[in-house]
Scaffold this motif. Structure first.
Motif, PDB file in Angstrom:
ATOM      1  N   UNK A   7       0.827  -1.203   0.000  1.00  0.00           N
ATOM      2  CA  UNK A   7       0.000   0.000   0.000  1.00  0.00           C
ATOM      3  C   UNK A   7       0.860   1.251   0.000  1.00  0.00           C
ATOM      4  N   UNK A   8       1.943   1.248   0.759  1.00  0.00           N
ATOM      5  CA  UNK A   8       2.840   2.407   0.788  1.00  0.00           C
ATOM      6  C   UNK A   8       3.471   2.647  -0.577  1.00  0.00           C
ATOM      7  N   UNK A   9       3.926   1.568  -1.204  1.00  0.00           N
ATOM      8  CA  UNK A   9       4.568   1.706  -2.514  1.00  0.00           C
ATOM      9  C   UNK A   9       3.565   2.136  -3.583  1.00  0.00           C
ATOM     10  N   UNK A  10       2.384   1.544  -3.558  1.00  0.00           N
ATOM     11  CA  UNK A  10       1.358   1.945  -4.531  1.00  0.00           C
ATOM     12  C   UNK A  10       0.889   3.375  -4.289  1.00  0.00           C
ATOM     13  N   UNK A  11       0.773   3.769  -3.021  1.00  0.00           N
ATOM     14  CA  UNK A  11       0.386   5.147  -2.705  1.00  0.00           C
ATOM     15  C   UNK A  11       1.422   6.130  -3.250  1.00  0.00           C
ATOM     16  N   UNK A  12       2.695   5.764  -3.141  1.00  0.00           N
ATOM     17  CA  UNK A  12       3.749   6.615  -3.695  1.00  0.00           C
ATOM     18  C   UNK A  12       3.599   6.722  -5.212  1.00  0.00           C
ATOM     19  N   UNK A  13       3.341   5.602  -5.884  1.00  0.00           N
ATOM     20  CA  UNK A  13       3.182   5.631  -7.341  1.00  0.00           C
ATOM     21  C   UNK A  13       1.998   6.513  -7.745  1.00  0.00           C
ATOM     22  N   UNK A  14       0.884   6.375  -7.033  1.00  0.00           N
ATOM     23  CA  UNK A  14      -0.291   7.199  -7.342  1.00  0.00           C
ATOM     24  C   UNK A  14      -0.025   8.679  -7.050  1.00  0.00           C
ATOM     25  N   UNK A  15       0.703   8.953  -5.977  1.00  0.00           N
ATOM     26  CA  UNK A  15       1.040  10.342  -5.645  1.00  0.00           C
ATOM     27  C   UNK A  15       1.940  10.944  -6.725  1.00  0.00           C
ATOM     28  N   UNK A  16       2.922  10.178  -7.170  1.00  0.00           N
ATOM     29  CA  UNK A  16       3.803  10.670  -8.235  1.00  0.00           C
ATOM     30  C   UNK A  16       3.020  10.914  -9.520  1.00  0.00           C
ATOM     31  N   UNK A  17       2.065  10.028  -9.808  1.00  0.00           N
ATOM     32  CA  UNK A  17       1.252  10.169 -11.014  1.00  0.00           C
ATOM     33  C   UNK A  17       0.480  11.480 -11.001  1.00  0.00           C
TER      34      UNK A  17
END
Length: 154
Positions: A7-17
Motif C-alpha cells: 500500500x505504501x509503494x502503490x500510494x507513492x506511485x499514485x502520488x507521483x502520477x
C-alpha cells in the motif's frame, strides 16, 4: 513484503502520477536510492527504506498530501486490488528499458496470490524509481489511473 508495504509503494506511485510539480534532483536521487535498497534488501523496509521514503514524502507538501490520500484509500480496500490494475513489468519496460544494475526480485513459482502481488509491485516500483524521471513515467502508465478509479470507488 506485506500489504502495508504494498500500500505504501502503490500510494507513492499514485502520488507521483498526480504530482503537478516536478521533483527536485535531491528528491529524485533519494527515490533512486530507495529503489536500490528495495532491490538489494526489501526486508529492510522498516529499518531503512520506509524512513528514507517518508522523509522525502514529508518534505514535499504536495507529494505528502497526495500520498496520504492515496494511502488512506488503499488501506480501505484491505489489499483487495485486482492484479490487472497493477502495471506489469513488461508495461513498465515499454516506457523505460530495464537497467541491468538494478536487480528485480522476480516471481516466486507456485506461491499464493499475495507473493505474486508483492514481487510484481516491488519490481515495478524499483524500475520506476530507478528511472531519472519517475513522475513522468507514472503519468504514462494507464493502469495507475484505473487503480485510482478503483480505490476511489470503494
Amino acid at each position: 513484503m506485506n500489504a502495508v508495504v504494498n500500500n505504501s509503494l502503490l500510494a507513492l506511485m499514485l502520488a507521483l502520477k498526480d504530482l503537478e510539480s516536478p521533483l527536485s534532483e535531491d528528491e529524485e536521487s533519494t527515490l533512486s536510492d530507495v529503489a536500490a535498497q528495495l532491490s538489494l534488501d526489501p526486508d529492510a523496509w522498516e529499518s531503512d527504506i520506509e524512513p528514507t521514503l517518508m522523509t522525502v514524502i514529508a518534505a514535499n507538501p504536495n507529494l505528502n498530501q497526495l500520498y496520504q490520500s492515496a494511502k488512506s484509500q488503499l488501506d480501505n480496500v484491505n489489499g483487495n486490488i485486482p492484479k490487472e490494475l497493477i502495471p506489469t513489468q513488461s508495461e513498465v519496460e515499454e516506457i523505460i528499458p530495464p537497467t541491468p544494475e538494478i536487480a528485480t526480485r522476480g516471481f516466486a513459482p507456485e506461491t499464493d496470490e499475495s507473493d505474486f502481488k508483492s514481487n510484481e509491485i516491488n519490481n515495478m516500483v524499483i524500475s520506476i524509481l530507478s528511472n531519472p524521471a519517475p513522475v513522468e513515467t507514472t503519468k504514462k502508465l494507464g493502469r495507475f489511473e484505473q487503480l485510482k478509479q478503483f480505490i476511489g470507488a470503494k
